[in-house]
Design a protein around this motif. Structure first.
Motif, PDB file in Angstrom:
ATOM      1  N   GLY A  52       0.829  -1.203   0.000  1.00  0.00           N
ATOM      2  CA  GLY A  52       0.000   0.000   0.000  1.00  0.00           C
ATOM      3  C   GLY A  52       0.866   1.256   0.000  1.00  0.00           C
ATOM      4  N   TRP A  53       0.205   2.391   0.133  1.00  0.00           N
ATOM      5  CA  TRP A  53       0.831   3.711   0.064  1.00  0.00           C
ATOM      6  C   TRP A  53       0.363   4.526   1.261  1.00  0.00           C
ATOM      7  CZ3 TRP A  53       3.888   5.053  -4.237  1.00  0.00           C
ATOM      8  CH2 TRP A  53       3.952   4.061  -5.208  1.00  0.00           C
ATOM      9  N   TYR A  54       1.239   5.361   1.845  1.00  0.00           N
ATOM     10  CA  TYR A  54       0.852   6.070   3.063  1.00  0.00           C
ATOM     11  C   TYR A  54       1.559   7.413   3.206  1.00  0.00           C
ATOM     12  CZ  TYR A  54       5.248   5.412   5.570  1.00  0.00           C
ATOM     13  OH  TYR A  54       6.557   5.485   5.972  1.00  0.00           O
ATOM     14  N   ARG A  81      -3.729  -7.892   8.097  1.00  0.00           N
ATOM     15  CA  ARG A  81      -3.293  -7.661   6.722  1.00  0.00           C
ATOM     16  C   ARG A  81      -4.517  -7.274   5.913  1.00  0.00           C
ATOM     17  NH1 ARG A  81      -2.151 -13.577   3.942  1.00  0.00           N
ATOM     18  NH2 ARG A  81      -4.206 -14.459   4.342  1.00  0.00           N
ATOM     19  N   THR A  82      -4.279  -6.580   4.813  1.00  0.00           N
ATOM     20  CA  THR A  82      -5.373  -6.300   3.888  1.00  0.00           C
ATOM     21  C   THR A  82      -5.292  -7.310   2.757  1.00  0.00           C
ATOM     22  OG1 THR A  82      -4.036  -4.680   2.683  1.00  0.00           O
ATOM     23  CG2 THR A  82      -5.493  -3.847   4.438  1.00  0.00           C
ATOM     24  N   LEU A  83      -6.443  -7.645   2.216  1.00  0.00           N
ATOM     25  CA  LEU A  83      -6.535  -8.596   1.109  1.00  0.00           C
ATOM     26  C   LEU A  83      -6.823  -7.833  -0.174  1.00  0.00           C
ATOM     27  CD1 LEU A  83      -8.717 -11.267   2.946  1.00  0.00           C
ATOM     28  CD2 LEU A  83      -6.227 -11.274   2.633  1.00  0.00           C
ATOM     29  N   PRO A  84      -6.340  -8.337  -1.316  1.00  0.00           N
ATOM     30  CA  PRO A  84      -6.550  -7.622  -2.582  1.00  0.00           C
ATOM     31  C   PRO A  84      -8.039  -7.460  -2.907  1.00  0.00           C
ATOM     32  CG  PRO A  84      -5.012  -9.444  -2.862  1.00  0.00           C
ATOM     33  CD  PRO A  84      -5.601  -9.574  -1.492  1.00  0.00           C
ATOM     34  N   LEU A 143     -10.421   4.019   9.428  1.00  0.00           N
ATOM     35  CA  LEU A 143     -11.529   4.884   9.016  1.00  0.00           C
ATOM     36  C   LEU A 143     -11.617   4.843   7.490  1.00  0.00           C
ATOM     37  CD1 LEU A 143     -10.402   7.789  11.323  1.00  0.00           C
ATOM     38  CD2 LEU A 143     -12.274   6.199  11.792  1.00  0.00           C
ATOM     39  N   TRP A 144     -12.712   4.309   6.973  1.00  0.00           N
ATOM     40  CA  TRP A 144     -12.876   4.099   5.535  1.00  0.00           C
ATOM     41  C   TRP A 144     -13.306   5.380   4.842  1.00  0.00           C
ATOM     42  CZ3 TRP A 144     -17.388   4.336   2.535  1.00  0.00           C
ATOM     43  CH2 TRP A 144     -17.263   3.843   1.234  1.00  0.00           C
ATOM     44  N   HIS A 145     -12.662   5.681   3.685  1.00  0.00           N
ATOM     45  CA  HIS A 145     -13.021   6.837   2.855  1.00  0.00           C
ATOM     46  C   HIS A 145     -13.498   6.430   1.463  1.00  0.00           C
ATOM     47  CE1 HIS A 145     -11.204   9.209   5.994  1.00  0.00           C
ATOM     48  NE2 HIS A 145     -10.011   8.728   5.747  1.00  0.00           N
ATOM     49  N   GLY A 146     -13.170   5.208   1.013  1.00  0.00           N
ATOM     50  CA  GLY A 146     -13.635   4.721  -0.280  1.00  0.00           C
ATOM     51  C   GLY A 146     -12.695   5.018  -1.422  1.00  0.00           C
ATOM     52  N   PRO A 147     -13.126   4.848  -2.649  1.00  0.00           N
ATOM     53  CA  PRO A 147     -14.459   4.395  -3.021  1.00  0.00           C
ATOM     54  C   PRO A 147     -14.664   2.889  -2.845  1.00  0.00           C
ATOM     55  CG  PRO A 147     -13.181   4.749  -5.002  1.00  0.00           C
ATOM     56  CD  PRO A 147     -12.307   5.154  -3.837  1.00  0.00           C
ATOM     57  N   GLY A 148     -13.607   2.083  -3.000  1.00  0.00           N
ATOM     58  CA  GLY A 148     -13.752   0.635  -2.887  1.00  0.00           C
ATOM     59  C   GLY A 148     -13.732   0.174  -1.440  1.00  0.00           C
ATOM     60  N   GLU A 149     -14.121  -1.070  -1.249  1.00  0.00           N
ATOM     61  CA  GLU A 149     -14.101  -1.647   0.097  1.00  0.00           C
ATOM     62  C   GLU A 149     -12.693  -2.129   0.437  1.00  0.00           C
ATOM     63  OE1 GLU A 149     -15.232  -6.303  -0.665  1.00  0.00           O
ATOM     64  OE2 GLU A 149     -16.867  -4.907  -0.277  1.00  0.00           O
ATOM     65  N   VAL A 150     -12.446  -2.327   1.722  1.00  0.00           N
ATOM     66  CA  VAL A 150     -11.192  -2.877   2.217  1.00  0.00           C
ATOM     67  C   VAL A 150     -11.530  -4.121   3.022  1.00  0.00           C
ATOM     68  CG1 VAL A 150      -9.209  -2.510   3.754  1.00  0.00           C
ATOM     69  CG2 VAL A 150     -10.035  -0.632   2.315  1.00  0.00           C
ATOM     70  N   ALA A 151     -10.861  -5.224   2.715  1.00  0.00           N
ATOM     71  CA  ALA A 151     -10.988  -6.449   3.500  1.00  0.00           C
ATOM     72  C   ALA A 151      -9.773  -6.524   4.410  1.00  0.00           C
ATOM     73  CB  ALA A 151     -11.070  -7.670   2.594  1.00  0.00           C
ATOM     74  N   LEU A 152     -10.012  -6.373   5.701  1.00  0.00           N
ATOM     75  CA  LEU A 152      -8.962  -6.365   6.712  1.00  0.00           C
ATOM     76  C   LEU A 152      -9.039  -7.686   7.464  1.00  0.00           C
ATOM     77  CD1 LEU A 152      -6.779  -4.733   8.240  1.00  0.00           C
ATOM     78  CD2 LEU A 152      -8.625  -3.788   9.618  1.00  0.00           C
ATOM     79  N   LEU A 161      -4.857   1.700  -0.933  1.00  0.00           N
ATOM     80  CA  LEU A 161      -4.668   0.394  -1.564  1.00  0.00           C
ATOM     81  C   LEU A 161      -5.177   0.479  -2.999  1.00  0.00           C
ATOM     82  CD1 LEU A 161      -5.812  -1.842   1.382  1.00  0.00           C
ATOM     83  CD2 LEU A 161      -3.572  -1.929   0.272  1.00  0.00           C
ATOM     84  N   PRO A 162      -4.268   0.501  -3.974  1.00  0.00           N
ATOM     85  CA  PRO A 162      -4.701   0.457  -5.377  1.00  0.00           C
ATOM     86  C   PRO A 162      -5.332  -0.899  -5.691  1.00  0.00           C
ATOM     87  CG  PRO A 162      -2.460   1.303  -5.196  1.00  0.00           C
ATOM     88  CD  PRO A 162      -2.841   0.731  -3.853  1.00  0.00           C
ATOM     89  N   PRO A 163      -6.059  -1.027  -6.803  1.00  0.00           N
ATOM     90  CA  PRO A 163      -6.693  -2.301  -7.157  1.00  0.00           C
ATOM     91  C   PRO A 163      -5.680  -3.444  -7.164  1.00  0.00           C
ATOM     92  CG  PRO A 163      -7.365  -0.582  -8.681  1.00  0.00           C
ATOM     93  CD  PRO A 163      -6.282  -0.001  -7.814  1.00  0.00           C
ATOM     94  N   GLY A 164      -6.060  -4.548  -6.518  1.00  0.00           N
ATOM     95  CA  GLY A 164      -5.237  -5.743  -6.497  1.00  0.00           C
ATOM     96  C   GLY A 164      -4.095  -5.724  -5.507  1.00  0.00           C
ATOM     97  N   GLU A 165      -3.813  -4.593  -4.867  1.00  0.00           N
ATOM     98  CA  GLU A 165      -2.697  -4.521  -3.923  1.00  0.00           C
ATOM     99  C   GLU A 165      -3.172  -4.893  -2.525  1.00  0.00           C
ATOM    100  OE1 GLU A 165       0.943  -1.525  -2.730  1.00  0.00           O
ATOM    101  OE2 GLU A 165      -0.084  -1.273  -4.643  1.00  0.00           O
TER     102      GLU A 165
END
Length: 160
Positions: A37-39, A131-134, A84-93, A66-70
């Motif tokens: 990811g990027w931070y 961890r986050t999942l793609p 804290l979620w901002h979107g647009p996609g979901e995050v699987a933690l 998290l870009p797509p697939g990362e």
């Protein structure tokens, strides 16, 4: 994406890989995180607290993209972490317990669809592997850590 390539580095500075910079990472001035990811840290409390590992800020806050697939690798922090979620996609933690090694346990979905079990925020307790999942689409979150984050209090594990 821009034409610029940047290095993802270990905490010690060794190059892990060279990456293209996603447009949103460039716009938010984010850099590659060692775990994936990027931070960028956006806030650090001026108030110190004493921990077993030494003085830390009361809290810190970052953007995490998290870009797509990362995804991010298994890691644990010695402090509580609120996502804290901002979107647009979901995050699987995915949470991995608090043992010596991560184990596949619960998945916390961060997103807008509460009917589907998603939440706009979630807690990872201190010492719990995560961890986050793609996912298929880009997602931006903020992570608030208290006591504040330090790489000295962070463990990385590349186990699957």
């Amino acid at each position: 994406m821009t034409d610029e390539k940047v290095a993802r580095r270990t905490v010690g500075g060794e190059i892990i890989e060279w990456l293209d910079v996603p447009p949103r990472a460039a716009a938010l001035q984010l850099e590659p995180h060692p775990e994936g990811g990027w931070y960028r840290e956006t806030w650090r409390s001026a108030d110190p607290v004493h921990t077993e590992a030494g003085d830390r800020p009361a809290a810190t806050l970052i953007y995490f993209l998290l870009p797509p697939g990362e995804a991010s690798a298994w890691h644990a922090v010695t402090s509580d972490e609120i996502w804290l979620w901002h979107g647009p996609g979901e995050v699987a933690l995915q949470l991995g317990g608090s043992g010596a090694e991560p184990v596949n346990t619960d998945v916390l979905l961060l997103g807008a669809d509460e009917a589907a079990g998603q939440r706009a925020q979630g807690l990872v307790p201190a010492g719990v592997w995560q961890r986050t999942l793609p996912r298929a689409s880009e997602a931006l979150v903020s992570c608030l850590v208290s006591p504040g984050f330090s790489f000295d209090d962070w463990s990385l594990n590349h186990a699957v």
